[in-house]
Design an enzyme around this catalytic site. Structure first.
Site, PDB file in Angstrom:
ATOM      1  N   LYS A 183       0.825  -1.208   0.000  1.00 50.11           N
ATOM      2  CA  LYS A 183       0.000   0.000   0.000  1.00 50.11           C
ATOM      3  C   LYS A 183       0.868   1.272   0.000  1.00 50.11           C
ATOM      4  O   LYS A 183       2.068   1.223   0.250  1.00 50.11           O
ATOM      5  CB  LYS A 183      -0.958  -0.026   1.198  1.00 50.11           C
TER       6      LYS A 183
HETATM    7  C1  LIG Z   1      -5.424  -4.241   0.880  1.00 47.60           C
HETATM    8  C2  LIG Z   1      -6.910  -4.174   0.982  1.00 47.60           C
HETATM    9  C3  LIG Z   1      -7.606  -4.668   2.093  1.00 47.60           C
HETATM   10  C4  LIG Z   1      -6.980  -5.511   3.147  1.00 47.60           C
HETATM   11  O1  LIG Z   1      -5.960  -4.947   3.819  1.00 47.60           O
HETATM   12  P1  LIG Z   1      -5.186  -5.832   4.921  1.00 47.60           P
HETATM   13  O2  LIG Z   1      -4.413  -4.809   5.659  1.00 47.60           O
HETATM   14  O3  LIG Z   1      -4.338  -6.782   4.155  1.00 47.60           O
HETATM   15  O4  LIG Z   1      -6.191  -6.513   5.760  1.00 47.60           O
HETATM   16  C5  LIG Z   1      -8.963  -4.459   2.173  1.00 47.60           C
HETATM   17  N1  LIG Z   1      -9.631  -3.815   1.209  1.00 47.60           N
HETATM   18  C6  LIG Z   1      -9.012  -3.362   0.109  1.00 47.60           C
HETATM   19  C7  LIG Z   1      -9.813  -2.648  -0.921  1.00 47.60           C
HETATM   20  C8  LIG Z   1      -7.635  -3.539  -0.048  1.00 47.60           C
HETATM   21  O5  LIG Z   1      -7.021  -3.121  -1.148  1.00 47.60           O
END
Ligand SMILES: *Cc1c(COP(=O)(O)O)cnc(C)c1O
Length: 367
Positions: A183
């Protein structure tokens, strides 16, 4: 030529220094210092009243939905185009995810489809800002008001995205963020729950602490069955450093999307992530969608990028196509777009030459 990676965090001496400090000194009386600082800084950035650091976005969503009282027999409406992490907590709570179609321009939930899916069992609408693109929050919040339903923002992909002057994740009843290594801002693994609702904040704070409320004076006393989705102080230290660099991190993401736009502007039938009216796309994941008339397929794109030693990834499968769920082929855009789309590399340290190489592959696939 070296392989072009898909994502990779931007880590500087600042992150290393804070993590080192947390590991060396962040214990005992100081064991929450970075966590509290990260939460306060994140809330300030978003311009919301409350933020709670979590071990993942999934955990933040799980607790938020639980705090709203969502459970067995309830329905939660969300876009068919979503990461599985958004649907899983709904299922874990015994509720049913109701998948609706997306808008073909934004690839985000179609508000009219969301409204049409409301039943007496509906308890919430989840607005996922996919790839940094923004949901039509005006329409969704109006629908929420009309039907007395909370709108929840999954802003995992939307750090830096802005809708009419308001940051993604500051408009819904609550919002969730992810700091997974892919991210825009990372803590390795991690997430955030954010809200302006003081009661919801207190409930999630209690849930996040094994159900022990802040006011509870008895030791080891749980007031309810909670969760264990906390972020560690060491992760939060990395988050504090990333947060100091947030504008630069987002600006670079936007520059990479802009770099793709500049290189591919003249191509007919190729669509990249849109900018919202009166706002900004945080550009987490530059994505190319080809028009049906071009005949370009996901498989052709995957083969071309593999041959060029570039790590590009497929557009999210519609969740209703997974074996655990019932098919919703009537969600035509969510089912159709992935077959002619690809996610492009976008890590902060990409060079102009890297962008050239990616653009050439897209260009060559089209002709
Ligand atoms: C990355 C992501 C998540 C999950 O994030 P985690 O920290 O891995 O639980 C949830 N929703 C979306 C849209 C994502 O891109």
């Amino acid at each position: 030529m070296s392989r072009i990676l898909y994502t990779k965090p931007s880590i500087t001496e600042l992150e290393v220094a804070y993590a080192t400090d947390a590991a060396a000194t962040g214990w005992g009386a100081k064991c929450y210092d970075y966590i509290l600082k990260f939460e306060a800084g994140f809330a300030e950035h978003l311009e919301v009243r409350h933020a709670i650091a979590t071990s993942s976005c999934t955990g933040a969503m799980h607790m938020g939905l639980a705090a709203l009282g969502i459970g067995t027999g309830d329905e939660v409406i969300l876009a068919d185009t979503n990461w599985i992490a958004t649907a899983a907590p709904i299922v874990h709570l015994g509720a049913k995810p109701v998948f609706v179609d997306i808008n073909p321009e934004t690839w985000c939930i179609d508000p009219a489809a969301a409204e049409a899916a409301i039943t007496p069992r509906t308890r919430a609408i989840v607005a996922t800002h996919i790839y940094g693109n923004l949901c039509n929050m005006d329409a969704l919040l109006a629908i929420g008001n009309r039907h007395g339903l909370p709108v929840i923002e999954d802003a995992a992909e939307a750090l830096g995205s802005v809708w009419r002057g308001q940051r993604a994740g500051s408009m819904g009843r609550f919002s969730t963020f992810s700091f997974h290594g892919t991210k825009t801002l990372t803590t390795g693994e991690g997430g955030m729950f954010a809200t302006n609702d003081p009661d919801l904040y207190e409930t999630v704070l209690t849930l996040s602490n094994h159900g022990r409320s802040r006011g509870q004076s008895r030791q080891f006393w749980a007031d309810m069955i909670g969760f264990k989705y906390k972020m560690s102080n060491i992760q939060a230290a990395i988050g504090c450093a990333q947060l100091e660099r947030i504008d630069a991190l987002v600006d670079r993401k936007r520059a990479i999307l802009g770099g793709y736009r500049d290189r591919l502007d003249d191509l007919e039938g190729l669509q990249l992530n849109p900018e919202p009216p009166d706002g900004a796309n945080g550009a987490w994941m530059p994505t190319a969608v080809f028009a049906p008339t071009t005949g370009v397929t996901r498989e052709a794109l995957q083969a071309a990028f593999q041959a060029a030693d570039i790590d590009a990834r497929v557009f999210f499968w519609p969740l209703s196509s997974l074996d655990m769920f019932e098919d919703r082929r009537e969600n035509i855009h969510a089912w159709d777009i992935p077959g002619r789309a690809i996610n492009l590399p976008s890590y902060h340290d990409m060079t102009e030459d890297d962008l050239d190489r990616v653009a050439v592959v897209l260009r060559d696939t089209l002709v």
